[in-house]
Design a protein around this motif. Structure first.
Motif, PDB file in Angstrom:
ATOM      1  N   GLN A 274       0.826  -1.205   0.000  1.00 56.06           N
ATOM      2  CA  GLN A 274       0.000   0.000   0.000  1.00 56.06           C
ATOM      3  C   GLN A 274       0.861   1.257   0.000  1.00 56.06           C
ATOM      4  O   GLN A 274       0.582   2.223  -0.716  1.00 56.06           O
ATOM      5  N   VAL A 275       1.927   1.247   0.792  1.00 53.98           N
ATOM      6  CA  VAL A 275       2.827   2.400   0.831  1.00 53.98           C
ATOM      7  C   VAL A 275       3.491   2.603  -0.525  1.00 53.98           C
ATOM      8  O   VAL A 275       3.600   3.733  -1.022  1.00 53.98           O
ATOM      9  N   VAL A 276       3.941   1.517  -1.144  1.00 59.49           N
ATOM     10  CA  VAL A 276       4.570   1.603  -2.460  1.00 59.49           C
ATOM     11  C   VAL A 276       3.577   2.150  -3.486  1.00 59.49           C
ATOM     12  O   VAL A 276       3.922   2.994  -4.332  1.00 59.49           O
ATOM     13  N   THR A 277       2.326   1.696  -3.419  1.00 63.58           N
ATOM     14  CA  THR A 277       1.294   2.192  -4.332  1.00 63.58           C
ATOM     15  C   THR A 277       1.083   3.688  -4.157  1.00 63.58           C
ATOM     16  O   THR A 277       0.988   4.438  -5.141  1.00 63.58           O
ATOM     17  N   ASP A 278       1.008   4.145  -2.906  1.00 61.60           N
ATOM     18  CA  ASP A 278       0.818   5.576  -2.641  1.00 61.60           C
ATOM     19  C   ASP A 278       2.012   6.392  -3.127  1.00 61.60           C
ATOM     20  O   ASP A 278       1.846   7.469  -3.711  1.00 61.60           O
ATOM     21  N   LEU A 279       3.219   5.894  -2.880  1.00 64.92           N
ATOM     22  CA  LEU A 279       4.415   6.607  -3.319  1.00 64.92           C
ATOM     23  C   LEU A 279       4.478   6.697  -4.844  1.00 64.92           C
ATOM     24  O   LEU A 279       4.830   7.744  -5.406  1.00 64.92           O
ATOM     25  N   ARG A 280       4.134   5.610  -5.515  1.00 64.04           N
ATOM     26  CA  ARG A 280       4.134   5.631  -6.981  1.00 64.04           C
ATOM     27  C   ARG A 280       3.092   6.590  -7.518  1.00 64.04           C
ATOM     28  O   ARG A 280       3.304   7.255  -8.540  1.00 64.04           O
ATOM     29  N   ALA A 281       1.921   6.653  -6.847  1.00 61.57           N
ATOM     30  CA  ALA A 281       0.882   7.594  -7.282  1.00 61.57           C
ATOM     31  C   ALA A 281       1.374   9.032  -7.173  1.00 61.57           C
ATOM     32  O   ALA A 281       1.089   9.867  -8.039  1.00 61.57           O
ATOM     33  N   LEU A 282       2.118   9.321  -6.115  1.00 61.49           N
ATOM     34  CA  LEU A 282       2.667  10.667  -5.947  1.00 61.49           C
ATOM     35  C   LEU A 282       3.798  10.948  -6.935  1.00 61.49           C
ATOM     36  O   LEU A 282       3.954  12.071  -7.422  1.00 61.49           O
ATOM     37  N   ALA A 283       4.579   9.913  -7.254  1.00 60.96           N
ATOM     38  CA  ALA A 283       5.787  10.126  -8.056  1.00 60.96           C
ATOM     39  C   ALA A 283       5.544  10.064  -9.547  1.00 60.96           C
ATOM     40  O   ALA A 283       6.039  10.911 -10.304  1.00 60.96           O
ATOM     41  N   THR A 284       4.801   9.064 -10.004  1.00 60.42           N
ATOM     42  CA  THR A 284       4.713   8.833 -11.443  1.00 60.42           C
ATOM     43  C   THR A 284       3.297   8.823 -11.984  1.00 60.42           C
ATOM     44  O   THR A 284       3.077   9.136 -13.148  1.00 60.42           O
ATOM     45  N   GLY A 285       2.318   8.401 -11.191  1.00 60.82           N
ATOM     46  CA  GLY A 285       0.952   8.321 -11.700  1.00 60.82           C
ATOM     47  C   GLY A 285       0.661   7.017 -12.412  1.00 60.82           C
ATOM     48  O   GLY A 285      -0.457   6.534 -12.410  1.00 60.82           O
TER      49      GLY A 285
ATOM     50  N   ALA B  45      10.982   2.290  -4.850  1.00 66.65           N
ATOM     51  CA  ALA B  45      11.855   1.277  -5.454  1.00 66.65           C
ATOM     52  C   ALA B  45      12.675   0.520  -4.408  1.00 66.65           C
ATOM     53  O   ALA B  45      13.325  -0.474  -4.740  1.00 66.65           O
ATOM     54  N   ASN B  46      12.648   0.988  -3.153  1.00 68.02           N
ATOM     55  CA  ASN B  46      13.407   0.334  -2.084  1.00 68.02           C
ATOM     56  C   ASN B  46      12.497   0.033  -0.890  1.00 68.02           C
ATOM     57  O   ASN B  46      12.729   0.527   0.227  1.00 68.02           O
ATOM     58  N   PRO B  47      11.469  -0.783  -1.101  1.00 63.10           N
ATOM     59  CA  PRO B  47      10.505  -1.047  -0.019  1.00 63.10           C
ATOM     60  C   PRO B  47      11.118  -1.777   1.172  1.00 63.10           C
ATOM     61  O   PRO B  47      10.687  -1.571   2.313  1.00 63.10           O
ATOM     62  N   ALA B  48      12.116  -2.615   0.929  1.00 61.42           N
ATOM     63  CA  ALA B  48      12.726  -3.358   2.037  1.00 61.42           C
ATOM     64  C   ALA B  48      13.451  -2.407   2.993  1.00 61.42           C
ATOM     65  O   ALA B  48      13.376  -2.584   4.219  1.00 61.42           O
ATOM     66  N   LEU B  49      14.140  -1.417   2.449  1.00 58.98           N
ATOM     67  CA  LEU B  49      14.822  -0.442   3.300  1.00 58.98           C
ATOM     68  C   LEU B  49      13.811   0.359   4.114  1.00 58.98           C
ATOM     69  O   LEU B  49      14.029   0.622   5.301  1.00 58.98           O
ATOM     70  N   LEU B  50      12.722   0.733   3.476  1.00 58.94           N
ATOM     71  CA  LEU B  50      11.697   1.523   4.159  1.00 58.94           C
ATOM     72  C   LEU B  50      11.014   0.702   5.248  1.00 58.94           C
ATOM     73  O   LEU B  50      10.807   1.180   6.372  1.00 58.94           O
ATOM     74  N   ALA B  51      10.675  -0.553   4.933  1.00 57.31           N
ATOM     75  CA  ALA B  51       9.962  -1.393   5.900  1.00 57.31           C
ATOM     76  C   ALA B  51      10.818  -1.714   7.118  1.00 57.31           C
ATOM     77  O   ALA B  51      10.288  -1.995   8.194  1.00 57.31           O
TER      78      ALA B  51
ATOM     79  N   ALA C 182      18.147  11.125  -5.605  1.00 53.56           N
ATOM     80  CA  ALA C 182      17.045  12.006  -6.009  1.00 53.56           C
ATOM     81  C   ALA C 182      17.308  13.442  -5.579  1.00 53.56           C
ATOM     82  O   ALA C 182      17.811  13.704  -4.489  1.00 53.56           O
ATOM     83  N   ARG C 183      16.933  14.373  -6.457  1.00 55.05           N
ATOM     84  CA  ARG C 183      17.045  15.800  -6.156  1.00 55.05           C
ATOM     85  C   ARG C 183      15.683  16.450  -5.989  1.00 55.05           C
ATOM     86  O   ARG C 183      15.576  17.515  -5.385  1.00 55.05           O
ATOM     87  N   SER C 184      14.638  15.846  -6.532  1.00 51.52           N
ATOM     88  CA  SER C 184      13.302  16.414  -6.442  1.00 51.52           C
ATOM     89  C   SER C 184      12.427  15.547  -5.546  1.00 51.52           C
ATOM     90  O   SER C 184      12.774  14.401  -5.216  1.00 51.52           O
ATOM     91  N   VAL C 185      11.281  16.076  -5.159  1.00 57.81           N
ATOM     92  CA  VAL C 185      10.353  15.337  -4.300  1.00 57.81           C
ATOM     93  C   VAL C 185       9.812  14.114  -5.026  1.00 57.81           C
ATOM     94  O   VAL C 185       9.730  13.020  -4.453  1.00 57.81           O
ATOM     95  N   ARG C 186       9.461  14.272  -6.293  1.00 59.26           N
ATOM     96  CA  ARG C 186       8.922  13.143  -7.050  1.00 59.26           C
ATOM     97  C   ARG C 186       9.953  12.026  -7.185  1.00 59.26           C
ATOM     98  O   ARG C 186       9.628  10.840  -7.041  1.00 59.26           O
ATOM     99  N   LYS C 187      11.208  12.388  -7.455  1.00 61.59           N
ATOM    100  CA  LYS C 187      12.250  11.366  -7.590  1.00 61.59           C
ATOM    101  C   LYS C 187      12.556  10.712  -6.248  1.00 61.59           C
ATOM    102  O   LYS C 187      12.875   9.521  -6.182  1.00 61.59           O
ATOM    103  N   ALA C 188      12.453  11.488  -5.166  1.00 61.04           N
ATOM    104  CA  ALA C 188      12.660  10.913  -3.835  1.00 61.04           C
ATOM    105  C   ALA C 188      11.558   9.914  -3.510  1.00 61.04           C
ATOM    106  O   ALA C 188      11.816   8.842  -2.944  1.00 61.04           O
ATOM    107  N   ALA C 189      10.318  10.239  -3.869  1.00 59.08           N
ATOM    108  CA  ALA C 189       9.204   9.309  -3.657  1.00 59.08           C
ATOM    109  C   ALA C 189       9.393   8.052  -4.491  1.00 59.08           C
ATOM    110  O   ALA C 189       9.132   6.936  -4.029  1.00 59.08           O
ATOM    111  N   ALA C 190       9.856   8.224  -5.732  1.00 60.26           N
ATOM    112  CA  ALA C 190      10.109   7.065  -6.594  1.00 60.26           C
ATOM    113  C   ALA C 190      11.228   6.202  -6.022  1.00 60.26           C
ATOM    114  O   ALA C 190      11.177   4.968  -6.101  1.00 60.26           O
ATOM    115  N   TRP C 191      12.259   6.827  -5.439  1.00 55.72           N
ATOM    116  CA  TRP C 191      13.366   6.067  -4.845  1.00 55.72           C
ATOM    117  C   TRP C 191      12.872   5.262  -3.654  1.00 55.72           C
ATOM    118  O   TRP C 191      13.248   4.092  -3.489  1.00 55.72           O
ATOM    119  N   LEU C 192      12.027   5.841  -2.812  1.00 54.57           N
ATOM    120  CA  LEU C 192      11.461   5.099  -1.679  1.00 54.57           C
ATOM    121  C   LEU C 192      10.612   3.930  -2.163  1.00 54.57           C
ATOM    122  O   LEU C 192      10.668   2.835  -1.601  1.00 54.57           O
TER     123      LEU C 192
END
Length: 312
Positions: free
Chosen positions: A22-33, A155-161, A143-153
């Motif tokens: 769910q977190v990955v889905t939300d982050l992708r929605a914010l980052a890429t759509g 793409a790394n769900p194990a680190l976040l979890a 990442a330098r932008s907010v969208r790229k930072a969200a995309a990086w998170l």
């Protein structure tokens, strides 16, 4: 064993697999759509005439056209882009608007303030967590932008979890995503109805109109903006459905495609058909790193149509 914020087992991390998804889905929605639709566009390529010299005659093969299929991908704007777009549009309206209705300016100012406040909150949460997660695991945040930072998170769900406060981040990002959906300006997404295909004159010869047709939700007929041909929307949907029957796709892809073509099919419904043995699995796409089984779109549609007739 750790317990997730939802009460489910989290194994060696802070979030359970469902909450991570769910977190990955939300982050992708914010980052890429994400991808809105993939459509096949037919393109005519001219083939020049060919002259073949034979001992007794000269054979001329006339010029013609070769039709090739090209894949075009329509992407959906990210929630963050739509939020910024909302701010830009609202920033150009206000009390000086011509024909403004009494009280409208106050509403627009409030709406602008809400969007601005929400954007600032998203910026702070994404940047703070991306930096914290990267530093905690000795990574350099690319990442330098907010969208790229969200995309990086995402793409790394194990680190976040694995972060001890990942549950707090999950709560924050879920609330921010829902708030963004309420605040942004969204136009109704139009339904893609394929290429027009009406007979037209192309280079002094009879050809087909190659314009793409889109129809607002609920409209029974639609007119091609290029050639003026008028099409029946339900018939065009059936035409597209029949065209994709032999395509192989994953349950999420089938759900999105059929739902956009007027068949309300959820991923859980398709997985239920698979569990009950009503769908035959096919090998995954060679470029699918997750190795997900694919299913024939027409088989899913046949099951849904049969159930609809039984209920009716």
């Amino acid at each position: 064993m750790n317990l997730c914020r939802c009460g489910k087992p989290a194994r060696d991390s802070t979030l359970c697999p469902d909450c991570v998804r769910q977190v990955v889905t939300d982050l992708r929605a914010l980052a890429t759509g994400g991808v809105l639709r993939i459509r096949v566009h037919q393109k005519r390529i001219p083939v020049p005439a060919v002259v073949t010299l034979l001992p007794v005659a000269e054979v001329v093969t006339p010029a013609t056209f070769r039709v090739v299929d090209e894949l075009h991908t329509d992407t959906r704007p990210s929630l963050y882009e739509l939020l910024v777009d909302t701010l830009v549009r609202r920033d150009h309206t206000g009390s000086d608007s011509i024909g403004a209705v009494s009280g409208a300016a106050a509403f627009e100012v409030d709406f602008h303030a809400a969007a601005s406040e929400l954007k600032a909150a998203i910026d702070g949460v994404i940047r703070t967590w991306a930096v914290d997660v990267a530093e905690r695991h000795g990574r350099e945040l690319p990442a330098r932008s907010v969208r790229k930072a969200a995309a990086w998170l995402a793409a790394n769900p194990a680190l976040l979890a694995a972060h001890p406060d990942a549950g707090d981040f999950a709560d924050q990002i879920t609330k921010l995503t829902r708030s963004a959906l309420r605040v942004i300006d969204r136009d109704p997404e139009k339904v893609y109805l394929g290429q027009c295909g009406a007979k037209v004159i192309v280079d002094k010869a009879i050809g087909s109109c190659e314009a793409d047709i889109y129809a607002p939700p609920g409209r029974p007929v639609v007119q091609c903006r290029k050639c003026g041909a008028i099409w029946d929307v339900p018939e065009r949907r059936e035409f597209l459905l029949a065209a994709v029957d032999d395509q192989l796709a994953t349950p999420p892809e089938i759900s999105k495609a059929l739902t956009r073509l007027g068949r309300e099919v959820t991923e859980s419904m398709i997985y239920g058909y698979v569990h009950r043995g009503r769908l035959n699995p096919h090998p995954p796409h060679p470029h699918d790193s997750r190795g997900r089984a694919r299913y024939r779109v027409g088989d899913v549609r046949a099951i849904v149509d049969a159930l609809t007739q039984q209920e009716g």
